[in-house]
Scaffold this motif. Structure first.
Motif, PDB file in Angstrom:
ATOM      1  N   ASP A   2       0.594  -2.867  -7.826  1.00  0.00           N
ATOM      2  CA  ASP A   2       1.149  -2.779  -9.821  1.00  0.00           C
ATOM      3  C   ASP A   2       1.859  -4.253 -10.985  1.00  0.00           C
ATOM      4  O   ASP A   2       1.595  -3.950 -12.094  1.00  0.00           O
ATOM      5  CB  ASP A   2       2.471  -1.760  -9.790  1.00  0.00           C
ATOM      6  CG  ASP A   2       2.066   0.040  -8.933  1.00  0.00           C
ATOM      7  OD1 ASP A   2       0.612   0.400  -9.172  1.00  0.00           O
ATOM      8  OD2 ASP A   2       3.158   0.274  -9.170  1.00  0.00           O
ATOM      9  N   GLU A   3       2.636  -4.833 -10.126  1.00  0.00           N
ATOM     10  CA  GLU A   3       2.502  -6.197 -11.208  1.00  0.00           C
ATOM     11  C   GLU A   3       1.402  -6.765 -11.338  1.00  0.00           C
ATOM     12  O   GLU A   3       1.662  -7.330 -12.796  1.00  0.00           O
ATOM     13  CB  GLU A   3       3.429  -6.507  -9.718  1.00  0.00           C
ATOM     14  CG  GLU A   3       4.272  -8.173 -10.302  1.00  0.00           C
ATOM     15  CD  GLU A   3       5.630  -7.666 -11.319  1.00  0.00           C
ATOM     16  OE1 GLU A   3       5.135  -7.955 -12.362  1.00  0.00           O
ATOM     17  OE2 GLU A   3       6.188  -6.568 -10.698  1.00  0.00           O
ATOM     18  N   LYS A  19      -2.060  -5.499 -11.806  1.00  0.00           N
ATOM     19  CA  LYS A  19      -2.516  -5.145 -12.681  1.00  0.00           C
ATOM     20  C   LYS A  19      -2.479  -5.511 -13.712  1.00  0.00           C
ATOM     21  O   LYS A  19      -2.807  -4.993 -14.749  1.00  0.00           O
ATOM     22  CB  LYS A  19      -2.174  -3.624 -12.521  1.00  0.00           C
ATOM     23  CG  LYS A  19      -3.400  -3.097 -10.773  1.00  0.00           C
ATOM     24  CD  LYS A  19      -3.582  -1.068 -11.215  1.00  0.00           C
ATOM     25  CE  LYS A  19      -4.362  -1.530  -9.648  1.00  0.00           C
ATOM     26  NZ  LYS A  19      -4.905   0.175  -9.972  1.00  0.00           N
ATOM     27  N   LYS A  53       1.472  -1.552  -3.012  1.00  0.00           N
ATOM     28  CA  LYS A  53       1.713  -0.565  -3.411  1.00  0.00           C
ATOM     29  C   LYS A  53       2.275  -1.325  -5.516  1.00  0.00           C
ATOM     30  O   LYS A  53       2.147  -1.430  -6.625  1.00  0.00           O
ATOM     31  CB  LYS A  53       1.651   0.690  -3.599  1.00  0.00           C
ATOM     32  CG  LYS A  53       1.435   1.402  -2.564  1.00  0.00           C
ATOM     33  CD  LYS A  53       0.776   2.526  -3.347  1.00  0.00           C
ATOM     34  CE  LYS A  53      -0.296   3.165  -1.761  1.00  0.00           C
ATOM     35  NZ  LYS A  53      -1.534   3.894  -2.201  1.00  0.00           N
ATOM     36  N   GLU A  54       3.646  -1.820  -5.139  1.00  0.00           N
ATOM     37  CA  GLU A  54       4.189  -3.210  -6.114  1.00  0.00           C
ATOM     38  C   GLU A  54       3.906  -3.688  -6.201  1.00  0.00           C
ATOM     39  O   GLU A  54       3.705  -4.119  -7.728  1.00  0.00           O
ATOM     40  CB  GLU A  54       6.105  -2.472  -5.093  1.00  0.00           C
ATOM     41  CG  GLU A  54       6.700  -1.371  -5.049  1.00  0.00           C
ATOM     42  CD  GLU A  54       8.503  -1.477  -4.693  1.00  0.00           C
ATOM     43  OE1 GLU A  54       8.799  -3.166  -5.247  1.00  0.00           O
ATOM     44  OE2 GLU A  54       8.632  -1.503  -3.992  1.00  0.00           O
TER      45      GLU A  54
END
Length: 102
Positions: A43-44, A46, A39-40
């Protein structure tokens, strides 16, 4: 004419710098993915989706890989399809999409 050359050189330098920065973001996201921080990683990376990055196909493939690792196969397939649409010769995206369909 000299001003035009200087402007072109400046644009080329900015483009190279932007591409280097995009790869830094992508590499950090890959590291997070390998550390099981999927998930990180998504997010990074995107931030590059809003950017007209030259490596957007690689970004889509990484996001697909993260969703695959999270067992969110329909989302993984969606991103593999986007990678394939941009680069129809992306054998990794085809392979990973096939694994997601199992």
């Amino acid at each position: 004419q000299n001003n035009l050359i200087l402007e072109q050189e400046s644009v080329m330098e900015e483009s190279t710098s932007d591409l280097r920065n995009d790869y830094k973001i992508l590499n950090k996201a890959w590291s997070l993915h390998y550390l099981q921080k999927h998930k990180e990683a998504i997010d990074e990376v995107k931030i590059l989706l809003n950017d007209q990055s030259e490596i957007i196909d690689k970004v889509y493939q990484l996001i697909g890989n993260c969703y695959y690792s999270l067992k969110e196969y329909s989302d993984a397939i969606k991103y593999y399809d986007k990678a394939i649409e941009i680069d129809p010769n992306n054998s990794g995206a085809y392979n990973n999409k096939g694994n997601s369909l199992k």
